[in-house]
Enzyme design. Structure first.
Site, PDB file in Angstrom:
ATOM      1  N   HIS A   1      -0.673 -12.408   4.591  1.00 17.08           N
ATOM      2  CA  HIS A   1      -0.411 -12.525   6.035  1.00 17.08           C
ATOM      3  C   HIS A   1      -0.611 -13.955   6.550  1.00 17.08           C
ATOM      4  O   HIS A   1       0.353 -14.619   6.884  1.00 17.08           O
ATOM      5  CB  HIS A   1      -1.217 -11.527   6.873  1.00 17.08           C
ATOM      6  CG  HIS A   1      -1.017 -10.110   6.466  1.00 17.08           C
ATOM      7  ND1 HIS A   1       0.222  -9.542   6.373  1.00 17.08           N
ATOM      8  CD2 HIS A   1      -1.907  -9.148   6.074  1.00 17.08           C
ATOM      9  CE1 HIS A   1       0.104  -8.291   5.968  1.00 17.08           C
ATOM     10  NE2 HIS A   1      -1.171  -8.030   5.771  1.00 17.08           N
TER      11      HIS A   1
ATOM     12  N   HIS B   1     -10.773  -6.963  -0.489  1.00 16.05           N
ATOM     13  CA  HIS B   1      -9.851  -6.523   0.575  1.00 16.05           C
ATOM     14  C   HIS B   1      -9.627  -7.584   1.634  1.00 16.05           C
ATOM     15  O   HIS B   1      -8.494  -7.876   2.020  1.00 16.05           O
ATOM     16  CB  HIS B   1     -10.371  -5.237   1.216  1.00 16.05           C
ATOM     17  CG  HIS B   1      -9.485  -4.716   2.310  1.00 16.05           C
ATOM     18  ND1 HIS B   1      -9.559  -5.156   3.618  1.00 16.05           N
ATOM     19  CD2 HIS B   1      -8.473  -3.818   2.292  1.00 16.05           C
ATOM     20  CE1 HIS B   1      -8.639  -4.533   4.346  1.00 16.05           C
ATOM     21  NE2 HIS B   1      -7.967  -3.723   3.562  1.00 16.05           N
TER      22      HIS B   1
ATOM     23  N   GLN C   1       1.137   4.376   2.447  1.00 12.51           N
ATOM     24  CA  GLN C   1       1.475   4.277   3.872  1.00 12.51           C
ATOM     25  C   GLN C   1       2.946   4.612   4.143  1.00 12.51           C
ATOM     26  O   GLN C   1       3.320   4.899   5.276  1.00 12.51           O
ATOM     27  CB  GLN C   1       1.099   2.882   4.408  1.00 12.51           C
ATOM     28  CG  GLN C   1      -0.424   2.700   4.433  1.00 12.51           C
ATOM     29  CD  GLN C   1      -0.888   1.300   4.818  1.00 12.51           C
ATOM     30  OE1 GLN C   1      -0.101   0.472   5.272  1.00 12.51           O
ATOM     31  NE2 GLN C   1      -2.173   1.032   4.616  1.00 12.51           N
TER      32      GLN C   1
ATOM     33  N   HIS D   1       0.906  -1.151   0.000  1.00 12.82           N
ATOM     34  CA  HIS D   1       0.000   0.000   0.000  1.00 12.82           C
ATOM     35  C   HIS D   1       0.947   1.203   0.000  1.00 12.82           C
ATOM     36  O   HIS D   1       1.407   1.647   1.056  1.00 12.82           O
ATOM     37  CB  HIS D   1      -0.875   0.038   1.246  1.00 12.82           C
ATOM     38  CG  HIS D   1      -1.546  -1.272   1.568  1.00 12.82           C
ATOM     39  ND1 HIS D   1      -2.553  -1.793   0.798  1.00 12.82           N
ATOM     40  CD2 HIS D   1      -1.346  -2.163   2.566  1.00 12.82           C
ATOM     41  CE1 HIS D   1      -2.942  -2.951   1.316  1.00 12.82           C
ATOM     42  NE2 HIS D   1      -2.223  -3.199   2.387  1.00 12.82           N
TER      43      HIS D   1
ATOM     44  N   ASP E   1       4.140  -4.297   2.161  1.00 14.35           N
ATOM     45  CA  ASP E   1       2.878  -3.897   2.789  1.00 14.35           C
ATOM     46  C   ASP E   1       2.821  -2.410   3.187  1.00 14.35           C
ATOM     47  O   ASP E   1       2.621  -1.553   2.348  1.00 14.35           O
ATOM     48  CB  ASP E   1       2.623  -4.826   3.980  1.00 14.35           C
ATOM     49  CG  ASP E   1       1.200  -4.707   4.544  1.00 14.35           C
ATOM     50  OD1 ASP E   1       0.431  -3.877   4.054  1.00 14.35           O
ATOM     51  OD2 ASP E   1       0.867  -5.455   5.482  1.00 14.35           O
TER      52      ASP E   1
HETATM   53  C1  NGQ Z   1      -4.662  -2.175   4.818  1.00 12.87           C
HETATM   54  N1  NGQ Z   1      -3.124  -3.338   6.256  1.00 12.87           N
HETATM   55  O1  NGQ Z   1      -5.602  -2.409   4.047  1.00 12.87           O
HETATM   56  O2  NGQ Z   1      -3.848  -1.270   4.617  1.00 12.87           O
HETATM   57  C2  NGQ Z   1      -4.509  -3.060   6.019  1.00 12.87           C
HETATM   58  C3  NGQ Z   1      -5.129  -2.408   7.230  1.00 12.87           C
HETATM   59  C4  NGQ Z   1      -7.371  -3.513   7.441  1.00 12.87           C
HETATM   60  C5  NGQ Z   1      -2.783  -4.504   6.807  1.00 12.87           C
HETATM   61  N2  NGQ Z   1      -3.714  -5.392   6.981  1.00 12.87           N
HETATM   62  C6  NGQ Z   1      -6.598  -2.268   7.141  1.00 12.87           C
HETATM   63  N3  NGQ Z   1      -1.553  -4.753   7.151  1.00 12.87           N
HETATM   64  O3  NGQ Z   1      -6.844  -4.633   7.338  1.00 12.87           O
HETATM   65  O4  NGQ Z   1      -8.545  -3.375   7.765  1.00 12.87           O
HETATM   66 ZN    ZN Z   2      -2.118  -5.048   3.278  1.00  7.65          ZN
END
Ligand code: NGQ
Ligand code: ZN
Length: 455
Positions: free
Chosen positions: A270, A209, A61, A58, A321
């Site tokens: 993950h 997602h 970030q 992403h 990530d």
């Molecule tokens: C994300 N990141 O989509 O950026 C996620 C956080 C979520 C990670 N999972 C948000 N490491 O999972 O709801």
């Molecule tokens: Zn992610």
């Protein structure tokens, strides 16, 4: 035609001395042969390796790296409090910011030795949730960054429909992500048009997602409506396991295996929270586990069961990530070290009698290519010329041979060894620096200074 002469190269047949790799105009490897003495080479490499893909990013970030390390007053900092900060941060980002950050991130990935990236892209709309006049406006920014940096892009537009597995609506921090399945498919088509302007090795995939943000039926519909790779976050945090169990009746990995069994098209990101039985069963599906050891440590996710996964033939890819650090050798080192700390043993992920670095590197190359739908992962004719040259003259490598070269890079010397990187034949890192570093970094600096007050 470009000719690279390598003193030592890691080929599918093993370590080979005095190799000539020719790259055709389409960015693919035309031939791999023994060096024909006297012939002109365009480039000399000390130690030539396939350059792996980064399977999970992403990009935005990166701009909040270092801004989420304070403990809150309540003292209950977790993945979920980090996520709240991340949502607050992304409210501020304009399409121009997204492009500038993505260019910096892609450049750093190339300098770390990655040739390609799977960008898991969910920041679609304006801060109040209104779509941009081009639905794929921000995806176009990721494409523009890839054109600038020369990275091999697999763009994964993300479907995000709801605030949690119980079907609650999107929260205020999630408005920029939301689409119905129907609008997502329109966005996906619009993204394809932007990607068409990039070199042939760039690809389009799709990403529900998570089981929290997408109803399970959508997994089948996305798989049917699209043809590229499919990525999804899975079983990262205990609260997520509990949430899926409450909504679906079983743990997330079990639920997926029973109701929407993944195959080799999938990269599941993950998977830090799996039982032994789930690990064995998911490994056998051919899906790639997208592992992001630095971010998983940063966010307190837990430790992936790498020993069992590899023992059962599971495929892995490496992702950066949250991009809090972008460092290929560190990701591989931390993957192994987390296993050692848990098991109080050494060389956990190596095969008996084999090198840890070699096992991890080979796995990251082949799994990474599969996860990105990229013809790559090895130095062989017909594949994309994704190549990484390490500095064979570095003092740390003196006298090292074969797999101990990889072990020294990954466990001892680290990213300073990366000299040159080609992504599908584009020679974008030369002598340790991206060819457009100064320009890309100047723009990054401007963006960061504008965002300084964002958290
Ligand atoms: C994300 N990141 O989509 O950026 C996620 C956080 C979520 C990670 N999972 C948000 N490491 O999972 O709801
Ligand atoms: Zn992610």
């Amino acid at each position: 035609m470009t000719v690279i002469h390598a003193e030592t190269a890691l080929l599918p047949s093993g370590w080979t001395k005095n190799v000539e790799v020719t790259i055709a105009g389409d960015g693919r490897i035309a031939s791999v042969t023994g060096a024909r003495g006297g012939r002109h080479a365009d480039h000399h490499a000390g130690l030539l390796l396939p350059a792996p893909a980064n399977v999970h990013s992403h990009a935005f970030q990166r701009a909040m790296a270092g801004l989420t390390e304070r403990r809150g007053k309540a003292g209950e900092d977790s993945f979920w409090t980090w996520r709240t900060l991340m949502y607050r941060f992304l409210e501020r980002l304009s399409p121009e910011d997204i492009e500038a950050i993505a260019a910096q991130v892609q450049m750093e990935m190339l300098e770390a030795g990655f040739a390609a990236v799977g960008e898991f892209h969910y920041l679609h709309h304006q801060p109040d949730g209104t779509p941009y006049s081009d639905l794929a406006e921000t995806g176009a920014c990721i494409c523009a960054a890839a054109r600038d940096t020369g990275i091999g892009l697999t763009l994964l537009p993300v479907l995000y429909q709801r605030g949690g597995a119980d079907g609650r609506p999107l929260g205020p921090g999630q408005r920029r992500f939301g689409n119905t399945l129907e609008r997502f498919l329109t966005l996906h088509d619009a993204t394809a048009r932007h990607l068409a302007a990039l070199p042939d090795d760039c690809r389009l995939g799709a990403a529900p997602h998570s089981l929290r943000a997408v109803p399970p039926e959508a997994l089948d519909e996305i798989a049917r409506a699209t043809t590229g790779p499919l990525h999804m976050h899975l079983a990262e945090q205990q609260a997520e396991v509990d949430e899926i169990r409450a909504a679906c009746g079983t743990r997330p990995v079990r639920f997926l295996l029973d109701t929407h069994p993944p195959d080799a098209r999938w990269c599941l990101v993950h998977c830090t929270r799996m039982t032994a039985a789930e690990t064995r069963a998911l490994a056998a599906t051919g899906a790639v586990a997208g592992l992001c050891p630095i971010t998983e440590a940063s966010l307190g996710d837990g430790i992936f069961d790498g020993a069992r996964w590899l023992e059962h033939g599971g495929a892995i890819g490496i992702g950066s990530d949250s991009n809090i650090r972008i460092d290929l050798s560190e990701e591989l080192r931390l993957l192994e070290y987390s296993q050692r700390l848990r098991d109080r043993r050494r060389a956990v992920l190596a095969e008996p009698g084999g090198s840890t670095g070699r096992r991890l590197f080979d796995a990251a190359c082949s799994g990474g290519a599969r996860a990105l739908g990229r013809d790559g992962g090895a130095i062989a004719p017909g594949l994309c010329a994704d190549l990484l040259a390490l500095d064979a003259t570095h003092p740390d490598l003196t006298g090292r041979q074969g797999d101990s070269l990889l072990d020294t890079w990954i466990f001892a010397t680290g990213d300073r060894l990366v000299r040159d990187v080609w992504s599908a034949g584009r020679h974008v890192v030369r002598d340790g620096r991206h060819v457009a570093r100064d320009r890309i970094t100047a723009r990054w600096r401007t963006t960061l200074s504008r965002l300084a007050e964002a958290l």
